[in-house]
Motif scaffolding. Structure first.
Motif, PDB file in Angstrom:
ATOM      1  N   PHE A 197       0.843  -1.191   0.000  1.00  0.00           N
ATOM      2  CA  PHE A 197       0.000   0.000   0.000  1.00  0.00           C
ATOM      3  C   PHE A 197       0.884   1.248   0.000  1.00  0.00           C
ATOM      4  O   PHE A 197       1.772   1.397   0.833  1.00  0.00           O
ATOM      5  N   GLY A 198       0.651   2.119  -0.974  1.00  0.00           N
ATOM      6  CA  GLY A 198       1.474   3.321  -1.095  1.00  0.00           C
ATOM      7  C   GLY A 198       2.751   3.129  -1.880  1.00  0.00           C
ATOM      8  O   GLY A 198       3.435   4.109  -2.212  1.00  0.00           O
ATOM      9  N   ARG A 199       3.094   1.887  -2.185  1.00  0.00           N
ATOM     10  CA  ARG A 199       4.297   1.625  -2.968  1.00  0.00           C
ATOM     11  C   ARG A 199       4.039   0.429  -3.886  1.00  0.00           C
ATOM     12  O   ARG A 199       4.503  -0.688  -3.640  1.00  0.00           O
ATOM     13  N   PRO A 200       3.291   0.657  -4.959  1.00  0.00           N
ATOM     14  CA  PRO A 200       2.892  -0.462  -5.819  1.00  0.00           C
ATOM     15  C   PRO A 200       4.015  -0.944  -6.722  1.00  0.00           C
ATOM     16  O   PRO A 200       4.996  -0.238  -6.953  1.00  0.00           O
ATOM     17  N   PHE A 201       3.836  -2.131  -7.220  1.00  0.00           N
ATOM     18  CA  PHE A 201       4.643  -2.644  -8.337  1.00  0.00           C
ATOM     19  C   PHE A 201       4.075  -1.972  -9.587  1.00  0.00           C
ATOM     20  O   PHE A 201       2.867  -2.010  -9.823  1.00  0.00           O
ATOM     21  N   ILE A 202       4.931  -1.369 -10.412  1.00  0.00           N
ATOM     22  CA  ILE A 202       4.458  -0.537 -11.521  1.00  0.00           C
ATOM     23  C   ILE A 202       5.015  -1.043 -12.848  1.00  0.00           C
ATOM     24  O   ILE A 202       6.196  -1.383 -12.951  1.00  0.00           O
ATOM     25  N   VAL A 203       4.148  -1.053 -13.856  1.00  0.00           N
ATOM     26  CA  VAL A 203       4.578  -1.211 -15.243  1.00  0.00           C
ATOM     27  C   VAL A 203       4.257   0.099 -15.940  1.00  0.00           C
ATOM     28  O   VAL A 203       3.085   0.455 -16.099  1.00  0.00           O
ATOM     29  N   GLU A 204       5.284   0.836 -16.322  1.00  0.00           N
ATOM     30  CA  GLU A 204       5.131   2.124 -16.994  1.00  0.00           C
ATOM     31  C   GLU A 204       5.287   1.896 -18.485  1.00  0.00           C
ATOM     32  O   GLU A 204       6.386   1.675 -18.993  1.00  0.00           O
ATOM     33  N   GLY A 205       4.146   1.948 -19.215  1.00  0.00           N
ATOM     34  CA  GLY A 205       4.173   1.576 -20.629  1.00  0.00           C
ATOM     35  C   GLY A 205       4.694   2.651 -21.556  1.00  0.00           C
ATOM     36  O   GLY A 205       5.206   2.342 -22.637  1.00  0.00           O
ATOM     37  N   ASN A 206       4.518   3.923 -21.188  1.00  0.00           N
ATOM     38  CA  ASN A 206       4.984   5.032 -22.036  1.00  0.00           C
ATOM     39  C   ASN A 206       4.412   4.980 -23.452  1.00  0.00           C
ATOM     40  O   ASN A 206       5.051   5.435 -24.404  1.00  0.00           O
ATOM     41  N   GLY A 207       3.216   4.396 -23.598  1.00  0.00           N
ATOM     42  CA  GLY A 207       2.595   4.320 -24.918  1.00  0.00           C
ATOM     43  C   GLY A 207       3.016   3.130 -25.751  1.00  0.00           C
ATOM     44  O   GLY A 207       2.663   3.052 -26.940  1.00  0.00           O
ATOM     45  N   ALA A 208       3.734   2.179 -25.177  1.00  0.00           N
ATOM     46  CA  ALA A 208       4.165   0.992 -25.921  1.00  0.00           C
ATOM     47  C   ALA A 208       2.968   0.109 -26.284  1.00  0.00           C
ATOM     48  O   ALA A 208       1.891   0.202 -25.686  1.00  0.00           O
ATOM     49  N   ILE A 209       3.167  -0.754 -27.269  1.00  0.00           N
ATOM     50  CA  ILE A 209       2.124  -1.664 -27.748  1.00  0.00           C
ATOM     51  C   ILE A 209       2.570  -3.103 -27.547  1.00  0.00           C
ATOM     52  O   ILE A 209       3.696  -3.466 -27.896  1.00  0.00           O
ATOM     53  N   LEU A 210       1.678  -3.923 -26.997  1.00  0.00           N
ATOM     54  CA  LEU A 210       1.848  -5.377 -26.985  1.00  0.00           C
ATOM     55  C   LEU A 210       0.914  -5.942 -28.037  1.00  0.00           C
ATOM     56  O   LEU A 210      -0.300  -5.677 -28.003  1.00  0.00           O
ATOM     57  N   ASP A 211       1.461  -6.700 -28.983  1.00  0.00           N
ATOM     58  CA  ASP A 211       0.695  -7.188 -30.123  1.00  0.00           C
ATOM     59  C   ASP A 211       0.792  -8.710 -30.186  1.00  0.00           C
ATOM     60  O   ASP A 211       1.889  -9.272 -30.147  1.00  0.00           O
ATOM     61  N   GLY A 212      -0.370  -9.364 -30.280  1.00  0.00           N
ATOM     62  CA  GLY A 212      -0.380 -10.824 -30.293  1.00  0.00           C
ATOM     63  C   GLY A 212      -0.676 -11.438 -31.638  1.00  0.00           C
ATOM     64  O   GLY A 212      -0.953 -12.628 -31.735  1.00  0.00           O
ATOM     65  N   SER A 213      -0.597 -10.649 -32.724  1.00  0.00           N
ATOM     66  CA  SER A 213      -0.975 -11.160 -34.037  1.00  0.00           C
ATOM     67  C   SER A 213       0.140 -11.967 -34.686  1.00  0.00           C
ATOM     68  O   SER A 213       1.315 -11.793 -34.393  1.00  0.00           O
ATOM     69  N   ASN A 214      -0.259 -12.839 -35.599  1.00  0.00           N
ATOM     70  CA  ASN A 214       0.665 -13.602 -36.429  1.00  0.00           C
ATOM     71  C   ASN A 214       0.315 -13.369 -37.895  1.00  0.00           C
ATOM     72  O   ASN A 214      -0.864 -13.419 -38.270  1.00  0.00           O
ATOM     73  N   LEU A 215       1.316 -13.140 -38.727  1.00  0.00           N
ATOM     74  CA  LEU A 215       1.079 -13.042 -40.157  1.00  0.00           C
ATOM     75  C   LEU A 215       0.675 -14.405 -40.719  1.00  0.00           C
ATOM     76  O   LEU A 215       1.193 -15.446 -40.293  1.00  0.00           O
ATOM     77  N   ILE A 216      -0.242 -14.400 -41.666  1.00  0.00           N
ATOM     78  CA  ILE A 216      -0.683 -15.628 -42.316  1.00  0.00           C
ATOM     79  C   ILE A 216       0.094 -15.779 -43.621  1.00  0.00           C
ATOM     80  O   ILE A 216       0.048 -14.892 -44.477  1.00  0.00           O
ATOM     81  N   PRO A 217       0.821 -16.870 -43.812  1.00  0.00           N
ATOM     82  CA  PRO A 217       1.596 -17.034 -45.055  1.00  0.00           C
ATOM     83  C   PRO A 217       0.664 -17.228 -46.241  1.00  0.00           C
ATOM     84  O   PRO A 217      -0.408 -17.843 -46.117  1.00  0.00           O
ATOM     85  N   PRO A 218       1.042 -16.721 -47.406  1.00  0.00           N
ATOM     86  CA  PRO A 218       0.179 -16.863 -48.589  1.00  0.00           C
ATOM     87  C   PRO A 218      -0.187 -18.310 -48.898  1.00  0.00           C
ATOM     88  O   PRO A 218      -1.314 -18.598 -49.330  1.00  0.00           O
ATOM     89  N   GLU A 219       0.742 -19.223 -48.646  1.00  0.00           N
ATOM     90  CA  GLU A 219       0.477 -20.631 -48.961  1.00  0.00           C
ATOM     91  C   GLU A 219      -0.507 -21.270 -47.974  1.00  0.00           C
ATOM     92  O   GLU A 219      -0.954 -22.419 -48.174  1.00  0.00           O
ATOM     93  N   GLY A 220      -0.850 -20.569 -46.909  1.00  0.00           N
ATOM     94  CA  GLY A 220      -1.803 -21.108 -45.944  1.00  0.00           C
ATOM     95  C   GLY A 220      -3.244 -21.038 -46.392  1.00  0.00           C
ATOM     96  O   GLY A 220      -4.119 -21.674 -45.790  1.00  0.00           O
TER      97      GLY A 220
END
Length: 291
Positions: free
Chosen positions: A82-105
């Motif tokens: 309390f009063g001293r949290p664990f912090i993740v400061e993103g600064n506007g960063a992006i986490l992206d979970g996408s995968n490109l689909i290959p043309p042959e797929g």
């Protein structure tokens, strides 16, 4: 005595810097830039979590390059006080979970429609040239997939079906779907702040407080185009969303269930692609904006 122990536990709390452009996971994370003899930023958030202890702050460098990771915050190692949290400061960063689909797929179905079977079924999103495509709703019980307009898609029979423009095969587009499952999972953590971060294109949720996550503050979070929801709060978790924006997610923008308690302050849940809220137990409360 407990006050002395807590003070000792968090006395060495420090900043850990992450930069997916210049960082190196062999570094110690002590500096935002590489300093000879003193170390530099690590490359991945996963490495920062391995280095972190209670009450630390993880500071991300934001760039045009998204972070492509799934992260789990667990127990006292990733908790604060309390009063001293664990912090993740993103600064506007992006986490992206996408995968490109290959043309042959892709396989041709008929007309201008092609099909691809993704590894992750159940929840999905589909992206054309970096933008979320318009989805036609369909149900597993449907005998036939829905009629698709140009550049529209649906999920049918365990496949993504996509209608191209006349005369343009899938190879002429940059096509992607959700690949990673959940960006950030919170489990048995206390007093944690995650702020100024965008979470997108994960198969399930942007952030999932799965159980016993308390004193969690999500501040300035954007959660968009995830397969199930932007934020999920479940179990006995208590989470506050402040100045967040959730939109474009597949099943709901906010998922709340079990005994979860979710508090919303100056937060926008956009019911565009799916309902603003899916609630199965627990409670959701609106809080007044701070002055």
């Amino acid at each position: 005595m407990w006050g002395v122990l807590l003070a000792g536990k968090f006395a060495a709390a420090r900043d850990i810097y992450v930069d997916n452009r210049i960082g190196d996971d062999r570094q110690n994370g002590r500096n935002p830039e590489i300093v000879v003899g003193s170390g530099g930023p690590v490359r991945t958030m996963a490495k920062a979590l391995r280095l972190a202890t209670g009450g630390d702050r993880i500071v991300l460098a934001a760039s045009e390059i998204p972070y492509r990771e799934m992260l789990s915050f667990t127990s006292s190692k990733h908790s604060g006080a309390f009063g001293r949290p664990f912090i993740v400061e993103g600064n506007g960063a992006i986490l992206d979970g996408s995968n490109l689909i290959p043309p042959e797929g892709w396989r041709w179905v008929g007309g201008d429609v092609f099909a691809f079977r993704p590894a992750g079924l159940g929840y999905q999103q589909f992206f054309v040239n970096g933008r979320a495509a318009v989805r036609r709703p369909s149900k597993p019980a449907d005998r036939q997939p829905p009629e698709l307009g140009v550049l529209e898609w649906c999920l049918s029979g365990g496949e993504i079906r996509f209608r191209v423009e006349p005369g343009r095969p899938p190879a002429e587009y940059q096509l992607a779907c959700c690949g990673l499952r959940t960006a950030i999972t919170l489990y048995h953590v206390r007093h944690i702040v995650i702020r100024n971060l965008t979470l997108q294109a994960f198969q399930f949720d942007g952030i999932a407080a799965s159980d016993a996550a308390s004193g969690v503050l999500l501040q300035g979070i954007t959660a968009r185009y995830n397969g199930r929801s932007g934020v999920s709060v479940a179990g006995a978790s208590q989470v506050e969303l402040e100045q967040c924006r959730l939109f474009g997610n597949g099943e709901s923008q906010l998922h709340n269930e079990s005994f979860a308690r979710t508090f919303l302050r100056a937060t926008e849940l956009v019911a565009d692609t799916a309902p603003a809220v899916f609630s199965k137990g627990g409670s959701i409360q609106q809080l007044p904006a701070l002055d």
